[in-house]
Scaffold this motif. Structure first.
Motif, mmCIF file in Angstrom:
data_model
loop_
_atom_site.group_PDB
_atom_site.id
_atom_site.type_symbol
_atom_site.label_atom_id
_atom_site.label_comp_id
_atom_site.label_asym_id
_atom_site.label_seq_id
_atom_site.Cartn_x
_atom_site.Cartn_y
_atom_site.Cartn_z
ATOM 1 N N UNK A 277 0.820 -1.212 0.000
ATOM 2 C CA UNK A 277 0.000 0.000 0.000
ATOM 3 C C UNK A 277 0.856 1.266 0.000
ATOM 4 N N UNK A 278 2.105 1.139 0.443
ATOM 5 C CA UNK A 278 3.033 2.276 0.437
ATOM 6 C C UNK A 278 3.561 2.519 -0.968
ATOM 7 N N UNK A 279 3.669 1.426 -1.755
ATOM 8 C CA UNK A 279 4.183 1.527 -3.126
ATOM 9 C C UNK A 279 3.188 0.927 -4.114
ATOM 10 N N UNK A 280 2.064 1.601 -4.336
ATOM 11 C CA UNK A 280 1.046 1.050 -5.241
ATOM 12 C C UNK A 280 1.462 1.065 -6.715
ATOM 13 N N UNK A 281 2.487 1.868 -7.054
ATOM 14 C CA UNK A 281 2.938 1.938 -8.443
ATOM 15 C C UNK A 281 1.965 2.694 -9.318
ATOM 16 N N UNK A 282 2.239 2.729 -10.612
ATOM 17 C CA UNK A 282 1.332 3.399 -11.547
ATOM 18 C C UNK A 282 0.083 2.562 -11.780
ATOM 19 N N UNK A 283 0.234 1.225 -11.771
ATOM 20 C CA UNK A 283 -0.918 0.328 -11.876
ATOM 21 C C UNK A 283 -1.001 -0.544 -10.629
ATOM 22 N N UNK A 284 0.057 -1.312 -10.396
ATOM 23 C CA UNK A 284 0.148 -2.135 -9.190
ATOM 24 C C UNK A 284 1.598 -2.588 -9.058
ATOM 25 N N UNK A 285 2.034 -2.942 -7.847
ATOM 26 C CA UNK A 285 3.409 -3.415 -7.682
ATOM 27 C C UNK A 285 3.595 -4.810 -8.279
ATOM 28 N N UNK A 286 4.843 -5.119 -8.654
ATOM 29 C CA UNK A 286 5.176 -6.461 -9.112
ATOM 30 C C UNK A 286 5.663 -7.264 -7.907
ATOM 31 N N UNK A 287 4.995 -8.400 -7.641
ATOM 32 C CA UNK A 287 5.300 -9.192 -6.442
ATOM 33 C C UNK A 287 5.748 -10.592 -6.861
ATOM 34 N N UNK A 288 6.911 -10.994 -6.333
ATOM 35 C CA UNK A 288 7.468 -12.309 -6.648
ATOM 36 C C UNK A 288 7.698 -13.086 -5.355
ATOM 37 N N UNK A 289 7.209 -14.338 -5.313
ATOM 38 C CA UNK A 289 7.395 -15.168 -4.117
ATOM 39 C C UNK A 289 8.850 -15.622 -4.020
ATOM 40 N N UNK A 290 9.404 -15.609 -2.805
ATOM 41 C CA UNK A 290 10.767 -16.060 -2.551
ATOM 42 C C UNK A 290 10.753 -17.456 -1.933
ATOM 43 N N UNK A 291 11.867 -18.163 -2.038
ATOM 44 C CA UNK A 291 11.934 -19.531 -1.524
ATOM 45 C C UNK A 291 11.843 -19.602 -0.005
ATOM 46 N N UNK A 292 12.116 -18.494 0.677
ATOM 47 C CA UNK A 292 12.046 -18.510 2.143
ATOM 48 C C UNK A 292 10.655 -18.154 2.668
ATOM 49 N N UNK A 293 9.689 -18.030 1.765
ATOM 50 C CA UNK A 293 8.326 -17.704 2.168
ATOM 51 C C UNK A 293 8.012 -16.225 2.112
ATOM 52 N N UNK A 294 9.041 -15.420 1.912
ATOM 53 C CA UNK A 294 8.821 -13.976 1.805
ATOM 54 C C UNK A 294 8.499 -13.568 0.377
ATOM 55 N N UNK A 295 8.545 -12.257 0.133
ATOM 56 C CA UNK A 295 8.223 -11.742 -1.200
ATOM 57 C C UNK A 295 9.188 -10.635 -1.596
ATOM 58 N N UNK A 296 9.477 -10.562 -2.894
ATOM 59 C CA UNK A 296 10.227 -9.450 -3.472
ATOM 60 C C UNK A 296 9.224 -8.550 -4.182
ATOM 61 N N UNK A 297 9.298 -7.278 -3.902
ATOM 62 C CA UNK A 297 8.338 -6.329 -4.468
ATOM 63 C C UNK A 297 9.095 -5.236 -5.216
ATOM 64 N N UNK A 298 8.603 -4.869 -6.379
ATOM 65 C CA UNK A 298 9.163 -3.738 -7.115
ATOM 66 C C UNK A 298 8.022 -2.869 -7.614
ATOM 67 N N UNK A 299 8.275 -1.566 -7.631
ATOM 68 C CA UNK A 299 7.210 -0.643 -7.995
ATOM 69 C C UNK A 299 7.785 0.697 -8.420
ATOM 70 N N UNK A 300 7.064 1.405 -9.276
ATOM 71 C CA UNK A 300 7.459 2.751 -9.647
ATOM 72 C C UNK A 300 7.041 3.728 -8.550
ATOM 73 N N UNK A 301 7.957 4.640 -8.230
ATOM 74 C CA UNK A 301 7.678 5.656 -7.212
ATOM 75 C C UNK A 301 8.147 7.011 -7.738
ATOM 76 N N UNK A 302 7.388 8.031 -7.473
ATOM 77 C CA UNK A 302 7.771 9.377 -7.878
ATOM 78 C C UNK A 302 9.098 9.769 -7.226
ATOM 79 N N UNK A 303 9.971 10.378 -8.009
ATOM 80 C CA UNK A 303 11.262 10.815 -7.470
ATOM 81 C C UNK A 303 11.086 11.764 -6.291
ATOM 82 N N UNK A 304 10.029 12.570 -6.344
ATOM 83 C CA UNK A 304 9.794 13.549 -5.287
ATOM 84 C C UNK A 304 9.436 12.872 -3.965
#
Length: 202
Positions: free
Chosen positions: A148-175
């Motif tokens: 919810x902190x990084x909603x991105x322009x459409x939605x964040x990209x979420x990838x499951x990790x082998x340890x049960x966690x997640x890797x998240x990437x998202x576009x954020x305004x430079x400002x």
């Protein structure tokens, strides 16, 4: 289409020492500018109201020096940051118009495909200059909170990790990126990385 740069104002500027605060007080006086037609159009109704004729002289370059040289009572010039204006001992008395760079296309153009291609390329580049990519890892139990902190322009990209966690990437305004990184860390996200974008297509 707004291009996001070149924003400035065409302003009437008078010496600070003159203590002029109303542009009407400059009617009938000497104005120096690189934009005589716009300046005349601005002062014409004021002149008509006061029954005077403002002297408008054209110069090219270093317009801000005219008052200091005794050539003008005020100038009409572009103001972006105001640094040059202040250095010359001037201040804004009135605004003639506000400008910015925009892309204009002919709706009847015979080259619509080329126009659209150029538009997409410009939009992509502008986006890449306004945003950065933030990447971070988080546990499953805080995924919704950090997403919810990084909603991105459409939605964040979420990838499951082998340890049960997640890797998240998202576009954020430079400002907003510094605050977003702080908020992510406070929420429990880790391995927070920020990547510059060289170009994009949305």
């Amino acid at each position: 289409m707004d291009l996001g740069f070149g924003a400035c104002r065409l302003c009437v500027q008078a010496p600070v020492s003159s203590q002029i605060t109303d542009v009407k007080d400059l009617a009938g006086k000497r104005i120096v500018t690189s934009f005589p037609t716009l300046t005349k159009k601005f002062f014409d109704p004021i002149d008509a109201e006061k029954g005077v004729t403002t002297s408008i002289r054209f110069v090219s370059g270093s317009v801000e020096a005219a008052c200091g040289l005794g050539l003008a009572d005020a100038v009409v010039d572009l103001v972006e940051t105001g640094t040059t204006m202040k250095a010359a001992g001037l201040e804004v008395v009135g605004t003639v118009l506000q400008t910015e760079s925009i892309l204009i296309t002919n709706p009847d153009s015979k080259h619509k495909k080329i126009v659209e291609l150029l538009k997409h390329r410009i939009e992509g580049y502008i986006t890449s200059k306004k945003f950065v990519m933030v990447s971070y890892n988080c546990s499953a139990d805080i995924l919704d909170a950090v997403s919810s902190i990084t909603p991105g322009k459409r939605s964040p990209t979420i990838t499951a990790l082998t340890d049960g966690g997640h890797a998240v990437s998202s576009l954020v305004s430079k400002k907003e990126i510094v605050r977003v990184m702080d908020d992510l860390h406070a929420a429990g996200a880790r391995d927070i990385l920020v990547f510059e974008l060289s170009n994009s297509r949305m």
